[in-house]
Design a protein around this motif. Structure first.
Motif, PDB file in Angstrom:
ATOM      1  N   ILE A   1     -22.612 -24.028  12.124  1.00 43.76           N
ATOM      2  CA  ILE A   1     -21.112 -22.961  11.583  1.00 43.76           C
ATOM      3  C   ILE A   1     -19.683 -23.343  13.009  1.00 43.76           C
ATOM      4  CG2 ILE A   1     -20.426 -20.121  12.410  1.00 43.76           C
ATOM      5  CD1 ILE A   1     -23.418 -19.470  11.848  1.00 43.76           C
TER       6      ILE A   1
ATOM      7  N   GLU B   1     -13.767 -21.184  15.183  1.00 41.53           N
ATOM      8  CA  GLU B   1     -12.360 -21.542  16.007  1.00 41.53           C
ATOM      9  C   GLU B   1     -11.899 -20.509  16.765  1.00 41.53           C
ATOM     10  OE1 GLU B   1      -8.167 -22.842  13.964  1.00 41.53           O
ATOM     11  OE2 GLU B   1     -10.019 -22.184  12.560  1.00 41.53           O
TER      12      GLU B   1
ATOM     13  N   ARG C   1     -13.043 -17.288  14.479  1.00 39.32           N
ATOM     14  CA  ARG C   1     -13.152 -17.437  12.920  1.00 39.32           C
ATOM     15  C   ARG C   1     -14.297 -17.256  12.542  1.00 39.32           C
ATOM     16  NH1 ARG C   1      -9.781 -19.082   7.298  1.00 39.32           N
ATOM     17  NH2 ARG C   1     -11.442 -19.097   5.619  1.00 39.32           N
TER      18      ARG C   1
ATOM     19  N   LYS D   1     -16.858 -20.583  10.100  1.00 35.43           N
ATOM     20  CA  LYS D   1     -17.656 -21.040   9.063  1.00 35.43           C
ATOM     21  C   LYS D   1     -18.701 -21.443   8.818  1.00 35.43           C
ATOM     22  CE  LYS D   1     -12.398 -22.052   6.397  1.00 35.43           C
ATOM     23  NZ  LYS D   1     -11.714 -22.671   5.803  1.00 35.43           N
TER      24      LYS D   1
ATOM     25  N   LYS E   1     -22.186 -23.669   7.200  1.00 34.34           N
ATOM     26  CA  LYS E   1     -22.534 -24.102   5.344  1.00 34.34           C
ATOM     27  C   LYS E   1     -24.771 -23.696   5.812  1.00 34.34           C
ATOM     28  CE  LYS E   1     -18.698 -27.063   4.955  1.00 34.34           C
ATOM     29  NZ  LYS E   1     -18.223 -28.399   4.166  1.00 34.34           N
TER      30      LYS E   1
ATOM     31  N   LEU F   1     -22.663 -20.309   1.697  1.00 35.70           N
ATOM     32  CA  LEU F   1     -21.735 -20.639   2.148  1.00 35.70           C
ATOM     33  C   LEU F   1     -20.818 -18.878   2.987  1.00 35.70           C
ATOM     34  CD1 LEU F   1     -19.722 -22.459  -0.173  1.00 35.70           C
ATOM     35  CD2 LEU F   1     -20.395 -23.538   1.366  1.00 35.70           C
ATOM     36  N   MET F   2     -20.751 -19.474   4.724  1.00 40.13           N
ATOM     37  CA  MET F   2     -19.980 -17.764   4.797  1.00 40.13           C
ATOM     38  C   MET F   2     -18.551 -18.148   5.344  1.00 40.13           C
ATOM     39  SD  MET F   2     -20.975 -16.331   8.730  1.00 40.13           S
ATOM     40  CE  MET F   2     -20.701 -17.494   9.612  1.00 40.13           C
ATOM     41  N   ASP F   3     -18.118 -17.049   5.780  1.00 41.22           N
ATOM     42  CA  ASP F   3     -16.658 -17.048   5.971  1.00 41.22           C
ATOM     43  C   ASP F   3     -16.560 -16.195   7.099  1.00 41.22           C
ATOM     44  OD1 ASP F   3     -13.870 -17.556   6.990  1.00 41.22           O
ATOM     45  OD2 ASP F   3     -13.512 -18.116   5.046  1.00 41.22           O
ATOM     46  N   MET F   4     -16.181 -16.344   8.452  1.00 38.68           N
ATOM     47  CA  MET F   4     -16.380 -14.725   8.924  1.00 38.68           C
ATOM     48  C   MET F   4     -14.958 -14.523  10.363  1.00 38.68           C
ATOM     49  SD  MET F   4     -19.407 -12.866  11.317  1.00 38.68           S
ATOM     50  CE  MET F   4     -19.055 -14.047  12.921  1.00 38.68           C
ATOM     51  N   THR F   5     -14.301 -13.562   9.914  1.00 38.95           N
ATOM     52  CA  THR F   5     -13.745 -13.276  11.125  1.00 38.95           C
ATOM     53  C   THR F   5     -13.741 -11.796  12.128  1.00 38.95           C
ATOM     54  OG1 THR F   5     -11.950 -14.065   9.644  1.00 38.95           O
ATOM     55  CG2 THR F   5     -10.847 -13.303  11.323  1.00 38.95           C
TER      56      THR F   5
ATOM     57  N   VAL G   1     -17.184 -10.435   6.978  1.00 44.76           N
ATOM     58  CA  VAL G   1     -18.150 -11.461   6.622  1.00 44.76           C
ATOM     59  C   VAL G   1     -17.974 -11.933   5.431  1.00 44.76           C
ATOM     60  CG1 VAL G   1     -20.296 -12.249   6.806  1.00 44.76           C
ATOM     61  CG2 VAL G   1     -19.607 -10.922   8.626  1.00 44.76           C
ATOM     62  N   SER G   2     -17.929 -13.067   4.792  1.00 44.32           N
ATOM     63  CA  SER G   2     -18.298 -13.196   3.158  1.00 44.32           C
ATOM     64  C   SER G   2     -19.674 -14.813   3.179  1.00 44.32           C
ATOM     65  CB  SER G   2     -16.577 -13.447   2.854  1.00 44.32           C
ATOM     66  OG  SER G   2     -16.615 -14.670   1.550  1.00 44.32           O
TER      67      SER G   2
END
Length: 147
Positions: free
Chosen positions: A61, A64, A77, A79, A81, A86-90, A110-111
């Protein structure tokens, strides 16, 4: 998938801020961290094992910092792998309070994509909630001196 809530601390805003604004302190609050590296003041990386059924999911992960208003607001944020994911979280934290009492309103969006993401929100929501709960409990212990 959005999760949000509030958490109350018997600690000053300065004490809570000192922990949530320091990547190394935050890495100690996250469950499953197996490695951690600060790149610079606004970027850091972690290797994390997330409990998913048998064995868990290993993710790399990258974090930022997006915005920071000391003692008041922070957002970042992440990101990640991993195999099949794949994860993307703010996330964001808003602090308020006086003296030795701090209230923190937090939210995370969370995506998760890939094979793990296809498990669906019904399966993933309890896992996300458990991870968030563990981080908030660890933060409470740290800021209130119960390490």
């Amino acid at each position: 998938m959005k999760v949000e809530g509030t958490k109350e601390f018997e600690a000053s805003r300065e004490r809570v801020w000192a922990v949530i604004s320091d990547p190394e302190s935050m890495s100690k609050l996250m469950p499953g961290v197996e490695g951690f590296e600060v790149v610079d003041d606004d970027h850091w990386k972690a290797k994390v094992k997330i409990p998913l059924g048998l064995g868990g999911l290993k993710m790399s992960i990258a974090f930022e910092k997006l915005e920071e208003r000391p003692l008041e607001f922070s957002s970042m944020r992440a990101k990640g792998k991993g195999v099949g994911a794949l994860m993307d979280m703010t996330t964001s934290f808003t602090l308020s309070g006086e003296g030795e009492h701090t209230s923190m309103a937090w939210q995370a969006d969370v995506s998760i994509a890939g094979a793990v993401g296809s498990m669906g929100q019904r399966v993933l929501q309890p896992i996300v909630n458990q991870q968030v709960g563990q981080v908030l409990s660890a933060l409470e212990r740290q800021v209130e001196g119960h390490t």
